[in-house]
Each structure stands twice: as C-alpha cells, then as structure tokens.
Design a protein around this motif. Structure first.
Motif, PDB file in Angstrom:
ATOM      1  N   ASP A 203      -8.255   5.342 -23.045  1.00 32.45           N
ATOM      2  CA  ASP A 203      -9.277   4.354 -23.401  1.00 32.45           C
ATOM      3  C   ASP A 203      -8.911   2.967 -22.889  1.00 32.45           C
ATOM      4  O   ASP A 203      -9.767   2.232 -22.366  1.00 32.45           O
ATOM      5  N   LEU A 204      -7.648   2.582 -23.023  1.00 38.20           N
ATOM      6  CA  LEU A 204      -7.235   1.265 -22.551  1.00 38.20           C
ATOM      7  C   LEU A 204      -7.205   1.211 -21.026  1.00 38.20           C
ATOM      8  O   LEU A 204      -7.505   0.174 -20.436  1.00 38.20           O
ATOM      9  N   LEU A 205      -6.874   2.329 -20.401  1.00 31.62           N
ATOM     10  CA  LEU A 205      -6.909   2.343 -18.942  1.00 31.62           C
ATOM     11  C   LEU A 205      -8.334   2.173 -18.436  1.00 31.62           C
ATOM     12  O   LEU A 205      -8.570   1.452 -17.458  1.00 31.62           O
ATOM     13  N   ARG A 206      -9.286   2.805 -19.101  1.00 32.50           N
ATOM     14  CA  ARG A 206     -10.692   2.617 -18.707  1.00 32.50           C
ATOM     15  C   ARG A 206     -11.105   1.163 -18.884  1.00 32.50           C
ATOM     16  O   ARG A 206     -11.813   0.595 -18.041  1.00 32.50           O
ATOM     17  N   ALA A 207     -10.664   0.551 -19.980  1.00 27.26           N
ATOM     18  CA  ALA A 207     -10.990  -0.856 -20.209  1.00 27.26           C
ATOM     19  C   ALA A 207     -10.369  -1.743 -19.139  1.00 27.26           C
ATOM     20  O   ALA A 207     -10.974  -2.738 -18.714  1.00 27.26           O
ATOM     21  N   ALA A 208      -9.173  -1.388 -18.694  1.00 28.11           N
ATOM     22  CA  ALA A 208      -8.539  -2.139 -17.606  1.00 28.11           C
ATOM     23  C   ALA A 208      -9.297  -1.961 -16.297  1.00 28.11           C
ATOM     24  O   ALA A 208      -9.513  -2.925 -15.550  1.00 28.11           O
ATOM     25  N   GLU A 235      -0.942  10.347 -12.186  1.00 23.71           N
ATOM     26  CA  GLU A 235      -1.886  10.208 -11.080  1.00 23.71           C
ATOM     27  C   GLU A 235      -3.252  10.758 -11.449  1.00 23.71           C
ATOM     28  O   GLU A 235      -4.286  10.178 -11.086  1.00 23.71           O
ATOM     29  N   ALA A 236      -3.278  11.878 -12.175  1.00 23.48           N
ATOM     30  CA  ALA A 236      -4.555  12.444 -12.605  1.00 23.48           C
ATOM     31  C   ALA A 236      -5.285  11.482 -13.527  1.00 23.48           C
ATOM     32  O   ALA A 236      -6.508  11.304 -13.428  1.00 23.48           O
ATOM     33  N   LEU A 237      -4.543  10.843 -14.427  1.00 25.42           N
ATOM     34  CA  LEU A 237      -5.139   9.864 -15.333  1.00 25.42           C
ATOM     35  C   LEU A 237      -5.762   8.713 -14.549  1.00 25.42           C
ATOM     36  O   LEU A 237      -6.884   8.270 -14.847  1.00 25.42           O
ATOM     37  N   ALA A 238      -5.059   8.233 -13.539  1.00 28.07           N
ATOM     38  CA  ALA A 238      -5.590   7.136 -12.716  1.00 28.07           C
ATOM     39  C   ALA A 238      -6.864   7.563 -11.994  1.00 28.07           C
ATOM     40  O   ALA A 238      -7.873   6.833 -11.994  1.00 28.07           O
ATOM     41  N   ARG A 239      -6.819   8.720 -11.385  1.00 30.09           N
ATOM     42  CA  ARG A 239      -7.984   9.184 -10.620  1.00 30.09           C
ATOM     43  C   ARG A 239      -9.184   9.443 -11.525  1.00 30.09           C
ATOM     44  O   ARG A 239     -10.328   9.109 -11.175  1.00 30.09           O
ATOM     45  N   GLU A 240      -8.933  10.065 -12.671  1.00 29.26           N
ATOM     46  CA  GLU A 240     -10.030  10.350 -13.600  1.00 29.26           C
ATOM     47  C   GLU A 240     -10.679   9.069 -14.103  1.00 29.26           C
ATOM     48  O   GLU A 240     -11.870   9.045 -14.420  1.00 29.26           O
ATOM     49  N   THR A 241      -9.906   8.009 -14.167  1.00 28.80           N
ATOM     50  CA  THR A 241     -10.428   6.721 -14.618  1.00 28.80           C
ATOM     51  C   THR A 241     -11.257   6.049 -13.530  1.00 28.80           C
ATOM     52  O   THR A 241     -12.125   5.229 -13.824  1.00 28.80           O
TER      53      THR A 241
END
Length: 259
Positions: A203-208, A235-241
C-alpha cells in the motif's frame, strides 16, 4: 539491471563476513551494482556502528574492492545515517560518498527496532508511535541531507500495527520524500523479521508510485548469505506497482536504469 545499495560490514559490530565475501555473494546473485552503506558513526548508540576513527578504514576497504572487482561488478560507497537530531555529524554528512541513506531507528533515545528494547511497546500507544515515527521520516526528508530513504515503514518490524489507516499516517512523510526528490528503497530485510514483508508495504509503495517517488533495492545484508535473498519478491512488488525503472547513485547523482 540488478541494483543492491543497502549492505553492511563487520565494522558496525553486528554484521559478519569480509568485504570480499559480500562481493562474491553479490556476483553469484547476478547483481550488477552493489553498494556498501554501513552504519555511520555518531555520538550515540556506539555498540551498533563503526567508530569515527574507522571511517578511513571503511572507505579504503570499499575502494580496494571497487578496484579488485572492476569489470565483474560495480561497487559503490555510502553510509546509512541515523536521523537523530543533535547527533548527526558533518564528518559523515560531508563525506565523499556515492549516496547517503537516511534512516529512522530511534524515537527520542528508544531503539524501537532493537529486540533488546521490545518491551517498551507495552507502555506505548501504537497509533501515537506510528505517528511519531513518520513525523521523524518527514523531518529527515525535509532536511535535504540524504539521497535515499531507508526502510520507509521500519516501525512495523515487530508487527505492532496501528488502528488508523497506515497510508494516511504516512502521507505527509511521503509528500516530503517526493518534494525532496529522494529515492525510496525496497528493503527486503522485513521478510527476515516478524512482520514478514518488505519495507515498504504494498500500500505504501503504491502511494509512493502515485507521487512519482523512484525506487532502488537493498538487501540490508548483515551476512553475505543474506545478499540477494527475496530479490524476486522485491522486483515483483515493484513491477506490480507499476515501476519499470530503478535508481543507483554515483557521486550523489541519481541514474535510472530499467528493471
């Protein structure tokens, strides 16, 4: 390109392994750009950081590795600096580095992420603790002293979660990070802790991402065996965001490369 900018050395007194062992592990993990960012010295909590008189030794160790492994891996030099009013030192802040990571590990003098002091949580209002933590992150960003914000939501390390919405608590800090032009690391050390997820949370990564805050990656390794762990998840988290690029620094200047 695989980038890993947050890694320690034995000089911090709570990490193990030689510089050569860390670099060998990074090469084996397929990392292209590898940064040492050990805990910077300061006049507080000396048990968990190098001494001021060891700064030259630290610099020499990393520069020797840069020369030794040239052509195999790109070695960068930095510090992880505790943002703690009254204790930051110009010898660190003005050092000749590729980057500085700004981190919050203390609320006043309480090392909230240290298992030695976990009992303090029993005496605290968790919502208030989270608010105070992100106020410090906000102040750190507004100081303009740092290139990378370290483990954005470290306060969750022991899984003491607030009742309030986390994004709303963190929003002023995220706004400050964006305004300062800072990069935020996706730090996988959280996977090794009770919270069992990266810093920051999805959630915070999406907000960023919505604020245009760029990202980099950090193993936050304290042993060579931790280098590259959970890299696929990060890396998957970054790409999904929605991220398609990540950042590294050279002489305090950011460079973006494709994930």
């Amino acid at each position: 390109m695989k980038i890993d900018l947050h890694n320690h050395t034995s000089l911090c007194n709570h990490a193990e392994g030689s510089v050569d062992e860390y670099v060998a592990a990074a090469v084996a993990a397929g990392i292209d750009v590898f940064g040492f960012s050990d805990h910077a010295p300061m006049d507080f909590d000396p048990k968990y950081r190098m001494k001021f008189e060891e700064m030259e030794q630290y610099h020499g160790m990393v520069m020797d590795a840069r020369e030794k492994y040239e052509g195999k891996i790109d070695i960068l030099f930095g510090y992880e600096v505790d943002y703690l009013e009254g204790h930051m030192d110009t010898r660190v802040l003005s050092a000749d580095v590729d980057y500085l990571i700004g981190s919050v590990h203390f609320l006043d003098e309480w090392g909230f992420d240290n298992p030695e002091f976990i009992g303090q949580y029993e005496h605290e209002d968790i919502d208030v603790i989270w608010e105070r933590y992100f106020e410090q992150v906000e102040a750190m960003a507004k100081s303009g002293l740092f290139d990378i914000v370290g483990h954005l939501d470290l306060i969750k390390v022991f899984k003491f979660m607030p009742k309030r919405d986390i994004v709303s608590i963190a929003s002023p800090a995220l706004d400050a990070v964006a305004a300062a032009g800072m990069t935020m690391e996706i730090n996988v050390a959280g996977y090794r802790k009770p919270v069992a997820e990266a810093y920051p949370s999805p959630d915070l990564l999406r907000a960023a991402f919505e604020r245009g805050i760029p990202v980099t990656f950090g193993s936050d390794a304290h042993t060579p065996g931790q280098i590259g762990l959970f890299r696929d998840e990060a890396e998957a988290l970054a790409r999904e965001t929605g991220y398609t690029e990540c950042v590294y620094f050279r002489n305090r200047k950011p460079y973006s490369v494709a994930l």
